[in-house]
Scaffold this active site. Structure first.
Site, PDB file in Angstrom:
ATOM      1  N   GLY A  49      -5.928  16.586   7.451  1.00 51.19           N
ATOM      2  CA  GLY A  49      -4.625  15.932   7.329  1.00 51.19           C
ATOM      3  C   GLY A  49      -3.658  16.491   6.303  1.00 51.19           C
ATOM      4  O   GLY A  49      -2.454  16.353   6.451  1.00 51.19           O
ATOM      5  N   GLU A 103      -4.110  15.052  -0.810  1.00 45.16           N
ATOM      6  CA  GLU A 103      -4.541  14.238   0.330  1.00 45.16           C
ATOM      7  C   GLU A 103      -3.318  13.835   1.158  1.00 45.16           C
ATOM      8  O   GLU A 103      -2.198  13.785   0.641  1.00 45.16           O
ATOM      9  CB  GLU A 103      -5.298  13.004  -0.217  1.00 45.16           C
ATOM     10  N   ASP A 104      -3.562  13.547   2.433  1.00 43.04           N
ATOM     11  CA  ASP A 104      -2.457  13.118   3.289  1.00 43.04           C
ATOM     12  C   ASP A 104      -2.119  11.652   3.079  1.00 43.04           C
ATOM     13  O   ASP A 104      -0.970  11.288   2.859  1.00 43.04           O
ATOM     14  CB  ASP A 104      -2.762  13.401   4.771  1.00 43.04           C
ATOM     15  N   ASP A 107      -6.036   5.131   2.231  1.00 42.11           N
ATOM     16  CA  ASP A 107      -6.093   3.866   2.952  1.00 42.11           C
ATOM     17  C   ASP A 107      -7.051   2.944   2.189  1.00 42.11           C
ATOM     18  O   ASP A 107      -6.654   2.303   1.224  1.00 42.11           O
ATOM     19  CB  ASP A 107      -6.558   4.202   4.381  1.00 42.11           C
ATOM     20  N   GLY A 109      -9.451   3.996   0.309  1.00 42.32           N
ATOM     21  CA  GLY A 109      -9.780   4.676  -0.947  1.00 42.32           C
ATOM     22  C   GLY A 109     -11.227   5.156  -0.994  1.00 42.32           C
ATOM     23  O   GLY A 109     -11.627   5.823  -1.941  1.00 42.32           O
ATOM     24  N   THR A 111     -12.905   7.375   0.901  1.00 47.82           N
ATOM     25  CA  THR A 111     -13.066   8.833   1.003  1.00 47.82           C
ATOM     26  C   THR A 111     -12.764   9.502  -0.338  1.00 47.82           C
ATOM     27  O   THR A 111     -13.572  10.268  -0.868  1.00 47.82           O
ATOM     28  CB  THR A 111     -12.090   9.402   2.061  1.00 47.82           C
ATOM     29  N   LEU A 112     -11.606   9.176  -0.891  1.00 48.27           N
ATOM     30  CA  LEU A 112     -11.176   9.851  -2.125  1.00 48.27           C
ATOM     31  C   LEU A 112     -12.040   9.502  -3.320  1.00 48.27           C
ATOM     32  O   LEU A 112     -12.298  10.358  -4.172  1.00 48.27           O
ATOM     33  CB  LEU A 112      -9.729   9.500  -2.436  1.00 48.27           C
ATOM     34  N   LYS A 135      -1.273   3.574   1.124  1.00 45.42           N
ATOM     35  CA  LYS A 135      -1.211   2.218   1.700  1.00 45.42           C
ATOM     36  C   LYS A 135      -2.010   1.292   0.785  1.00 45.42           C
ATOM     37  O   LYS A 135      -3.174   1.003   1.059  1.00 45.42           O
ATOM     38  CB  LYS A 135      -1.908   2.209   3.069  1.00 45.42           C
ATOM     39  N   PHE A 156       0.137   2.266  11.168  1.00 44.50           N
ATOM     40  CA  PHE A 156      -0.613   3.461  11.529  1.00 44.50           C
ATOM     41  C   PHE A 156       0.368   4.600  11.751  1.00 44.50           C
ATOM     42  O   PHE A 156       1.172   4.569  12.682  1.00 44.50           O
ATOM     43  CB  PHE A 156      -1.499   3.239  12.760  1.00 44.50           C
ATOM     44  N   ASP A 163      -3.005  12.773  12.082  1.00 42.14           N
ATOM     45  CA  ASP A 163      -3.257  12.631  13.517  1.00 42.14           C
ATOM     46  C   ASP A 163      -3.606  11.209  13.947  1.00 42.14           C
ATOM     47  O   ASP A 163      -3.988  10.365  13.131  1.00 42.14           O
ATOM     48  CB  ASP A 163      -4.426  13.519  13.923  1.00 42.14           C
ATOM     49  N   ARG A 169      -0.265  15.933  14.988  1.00 40.71           N
ATOM     50  CA  ARG A 169      -0.233  16.623  13.683  1.00 40.71           C
ATOM     51  C   ARG A 169       0.995  17.508  13.573  1.00 40.71           C
ATOM     52  O   ARG A 169       1.483  17.776  12.486  1.00 40.71           O
ATOM     53  CB  ARG A 169      -1.489  17.489  13.498  1.00 40.71           C
TER      54      ARG A 169
HETATM   55  P1  IMP Z   1      -9.798   6.036   3.343  1.00 39.45           P
HETATM   56  O1  IMP Z   1      -8.838   5.974   2.201  1.00 39.45           O
HETATM   57  O2  IMP Z   1     -11.199   6.414   2.949  1.00 39.45           O
HETATM   58  O3  IMP Z   1      -9.788   4.758   4.151  1.00 39.45           O
HETATM   59  O4  IMP Z   1      -9.421   7.170   4.358  1.00 39.45           O
HETATM   60  C1  IMP Z   1      -8.191   7.796   4.372  1.00 39.45           C
HETATM   61  C2  IMP Z   1      -8.191   8.669   5.607  1.00 39.45           C
HETATM   62  O5  IMP Z   1      -8.090   7.831   6.774  1.00 39.45           O
HETATM   63  C3  IMP Z   1      -6.960   9.550   5.629  1.00 39.45           C
HETATM   64  O6  IMP Z   1      -7.203  10.781   5.012  1.00 39.45           O
HETATM   65  C4  IMP Z   1      -6.706   9.684   7.119  1.00 39.45           C
HETATM   66  O7  IMP Z   1      -7.493  10.729   7.640  1.00 39.45           O
HETATM   67  C5  IMP Z   1      -7.176   8.371   7.689  1.00 39.45           C
HETATM   68  N1  IMP Z   1      -6.046   7.439   7.835  1.00 39.45           N
HETATM   69  C6  IMP Z   1      -5.778   6.344   7.107  1.00 39.45           C
HETATM   70  N2  IMP Z   1      -4.656   5.745   7.505  1.00 39.45           N
HETATM   71  C7  IMP Z   1      -4.179   6.485   8.536  1.00 39.45           C
HETATM   72  C8  IMP Z   1      -3.001   6.396   9.363  1.00 39.45           C
HETATM   73  O8  IMP Z   1      -2.142   5.497   9.250  1.00 39.45           O
HETATM   74  N3  IMP Z   1      -2.871   7.371  10.304  1.00 39.45           N
HETATM   75  C9  IMP Z   1      -3.767   8.375  10.468  1.00 39.45           C
HETATM   76  N4  IMP Z   1      -4.857   8.512   9.697  1.00 39.45           N
HETATM   77  C10 IMP Z   1      -5.069   7.567   8.748  1.00 39.45           C
HETATM   78 MG    MG Z   2      -7.782  12.563   5.869  1.00 41.07          MG
END
Ligand code: IMP
Ligand code: MG
Length: 179
Positions: A49, A103-104, A107, A109, A111-112, A135, A156, A163, A169
């Site tokens: 992303g 990071e893109d 959400d 948090g 993953t990060l 977000k 979303f 994507d 993308r």
């Molecule tokens: P999280 O913070 O671990 O929940 O994951 C974040 C990842 O979820 C981002 O890097 C995106 O790949 C994916 N993601 C979260 N929100 C969106 C969205 O609104 N559109 C597309 N991908 C999203």
């Molecule tokens: Mg991502």
């Protein structure tokens, strides 16, 4: 000629325009350049992303930066495995480096915060986080974010590298597909 397989026949509505993104990336780059004026900067892009954002950001920096990429997923098929799986690791350790994770979108948090801890374990000189979109309403795990492009509501979004099921993308703006 139909190009349905690319998603290009169906354009999501504009949420953040190309011009707004360009201006914000420019000011983020200025801020980061000032903060890293006397330090070697090592950008760690999270695939896939962040690839468009990172490409624009690095060209607007006025300080030299090295770059590497990581790819991770918490999903196997359509089910969350609960743990993060590293699909691609960095080519070398970040030990002693001034790391900026790019990071893109943040959400939950989850993953990060996992990736941040993995990199901290390698003892970088410093570690900061830059995200194009945040977000905060969806956060489950606190993660300190140093540079935020845009704080957004729980929509979303797609485009500018982000994507929906590998589509959109290529969009030059951030769009919404949920309305
Ligand atoms: P999280 O913070 O671990 O929940 O994951 C974040 C990842 O979820 C981002 O890097 C995106 O790949 C994916 N993601 C979260 N929100 C969106 C969205 O609104 N559109 C597309 N991908 C999203
Ligand atoms: Mg991502």
């Amino acid at each position: 000629m139909t190009n349905d397989h690319t998603g290009k026949s169906n354009h999501p509505g504009v949420f953040i325009s190309t011009d707004e993104i360009d201006a914000r990336v420019r000011s983020l780059a200025a801020e980061i350049s000032a903060d890293y004026a006397d330090r070697d900067l090592f950008l760690v892009g999270l695939l896939k992303g962040s690839f468009v954002f990172l490409a624009d950001l690095i060209r607007k920096l006025t300080v030299p930066a090295s770059v590497d990429f990581m790819a991770a997923t918490s999903y196997v098929g359509t089910k969350s495995s609960g743990t993060l799986i590293i699909l691609k690791n960095l080519n070398e350790s970040v030990r002693g480096k001034n790391v900026l994770i790019v990071e893109d979108i943040i959400d939950t948090g989850l993953t990060l915060s996992d990736i941040r801890q993995r990199l901290l374990d390698e003892q970088p000189e410093s570690l900061r986080i830059c995200t194009l979109l945040d977000k905060p309403a969806r956060r489950e795990q606190h993660v300190p974010v140093d540079y935020v492009g845009f704080e957004i509501e729980d929509r979303f979004v797609v485009g500018y590298g982000i994507d929906y099921d590998e589509r959109f993308r290529w969009l030059p703006y951030v769009g919404v597909v949920d309305s």
